[in-house]
Write a protein that holds these residues in place. Structure first.
Motif, PDB file in Angstrom:
ATOM      1  N   ILE A  21       8.960 -12.593   3.138  1.00 51.48           N
ATOM      2  CA  ILE A  21       9.580 -11.508   2.361  1.00 51.48           C
ATOM      3  C   ILE A  21       9.758 -11.931   0.914  1.00 51.48           C
ATOM      4  N   VAL A  22      10.231 -13.137   0.698  1.00 50.00           N
ATOM      5  CA  VAL A  22      10.451 -13.637  -0.659  1.00 50.00           C
ATOM      6  C   VAL A  22       9.123 -13.762  -1.409  1.00 50.00           C
ATOM      7  N   ALA A  23       8.071 -14.204  -0.723  1.00 50.29           N
ATOM      8  CA  ALA A  23       6.758 -14.324  -1.362  1.00 50.29           C
ATOM      9  C   ALA A  23       6.229 -12.964  -1.823  1.00 50.29           C
ATOM     10  N   ASP A  24       6.478 -11.928  -1.050  1.00 49.02           N
ATOM     11  CA  ASP A  24       5.992 -10.585  -1.386  1.00 49.02           C
ATOM     12  C   ASP A  24       6.905  -9.823  -2.339  1.00 49.02           C
ATOM     13  N   LYS A  49       3.544  -7.323   7.623  1.00 46.88           N
ATOM     14  CA  LYS A  49       3.141  -8.011   8.847  1.00 46.88           C
ATOM     15  C   LYS A  49       2.184  -9.160   8.523  1.00 46.88           C
ATOM     16  N   SER A  50       1.194  -8.909   7.691  1.00 48.31           N
ATOM     17  CA  SER A  50       0.192  -9.928   7.359  1.00 48.31           C
ATOM     18  C   SER A  50       0.813 -11.158   6.703  1.00 48.31           C
ATOM     19  N   SER A  51       1.812 -10.958   5.871  1.00 50.03           N
ATOM     20  CA  SER A  51       2.471 -12.091   5.211  1.00 50.03           C
ATOM     21  C   SER A  51       3.259 -12.937   6.205  1.00 50.03           C
ATOM     22  N   ILE A  52       3.928 -12.264   7.138  1.00 54.88           N
ATOM     23  CA  ILE A  52       4.674 -12.992   8.160  1.00 54.88           C
ATOM     24  C   ILE A  52       3.707 -13.762   9.057  1.00 54.88           C
ATOM     25  N   THR A  79       5.607   1.335   9.270  1.00 59.40           N
ATOM     26  CA  THR A  79       4.323   1.532   9.921  1.00 59.40           C
ATOM     27  C   THR A  79       4.083   0.311  10.800  1.00 59.40           C
ATOM     28  N   ASP A  80       2.928   0.239  11.430  1.00 59.79           N
ATOM     29  CA  ASP A  80       2.601  -0.941  12.241  1.00 59.79           C
ATOM     30  C   ASP A  80       2.415  -2.181  11.377  1.00 59.79           C
ATOM     31  N   ASP A  81       2.093  -2.001  10.085  1.00 56.89           N
ATOM     32  CA  ASP A  81       1.755  -3.119   9.212  1.00 56.89           C
ATOM     33  C   ASP A  81       2.779  -3.444   8.139  1.00 56.89           C
ATOM     34  N   GLU A  82       3.751  -2.549   7.930  1.00 52.89           N
ATOM     35  CA  GLU A  82       4.669  -2.748   6.810  1.00 52.89           C
ATOM     36  C   GLU A  82       5.980  -2.008   7.045  1.00 52.89           C
ATOM     37  N   LEU A  83       7.048  -2.614   6.584  1.00 53.57           N
ATOM     38  CA  LEU A  83       8.366  -1.970   6.588  1.00 53.57           C
ATOM     39  C   LEU A  83       8.866  -2.043   5.165  1.00 53.57           C
ATOM     40  N   SER A  84       9.334  -0.916   4.637  1.00 48.20           N
ATOM     41  CA  SER A  84       9.906  -0.941   3.296  1.00 48.20           C
ATOM     42  C   SER A  84      11.287  -0.313   3.311  1.00 48.20           C
ATOM     43  N   LEU A  85      12.138  -0.866   2.488  1.00 44.72           N
ATOM     44  CA  LEU A  85      13.485  -0.338   2.264  1.00 44.72           C
ATOM     45  C   LEU A  85      13.534   0.133   0.816  1.00 44.72           C
TER      46      LEU A  85
END
Length: 89
Positions: A21-24, A49-52, A79-85
């Motif tokens: 999360i911090v990297a992104d 997801k890909s970063s994790i 989504t299946d690939d990303e969560l955003s707040l």
């Protein structure tokens, strides 16, 4: 602009999630506490997801995060690939 945040139990499994999360999200601020790690960001926080998967070295389902999740603040878009707040302006 209001901050969004997500907080996890502090354990070995969440270390890779937090690092990803911090990297992104270079604007994110990590607050380490004895039993919790909270990540704040102004306006938007993206969890990929890909970063994790890159951090942990295996496939990862974003639903796995919920096991370690304590709380969050913001509007969720998942989504299946990303969560955003975010906070809608």
């Amino acid at each position: 602009m209001s901050n969004v945040f997500i907080a996890f139990q502090k354990n070995e499994e969440t270390r890779a999630i937090v690092d990803a999360i911090v990297a992104d999200n270079p604007q994110a601020i990590v607050n380490q506490q004895p039993a919790m790690v909270k990540i704040d960001a102004p306006g938007r926080l993206v969890i990929r997801k890909s970063s994790i998967e890159q951090e942990i070295g295996r496939e990862f389902d974003l639903q796995e995060m919920h096991v370690h999740l304590i709380t969050l603040s913001g509007n969720i878009d998942e989504t299946d690939d990303e969560l955003s707040l975010t906070w809608n302006q």
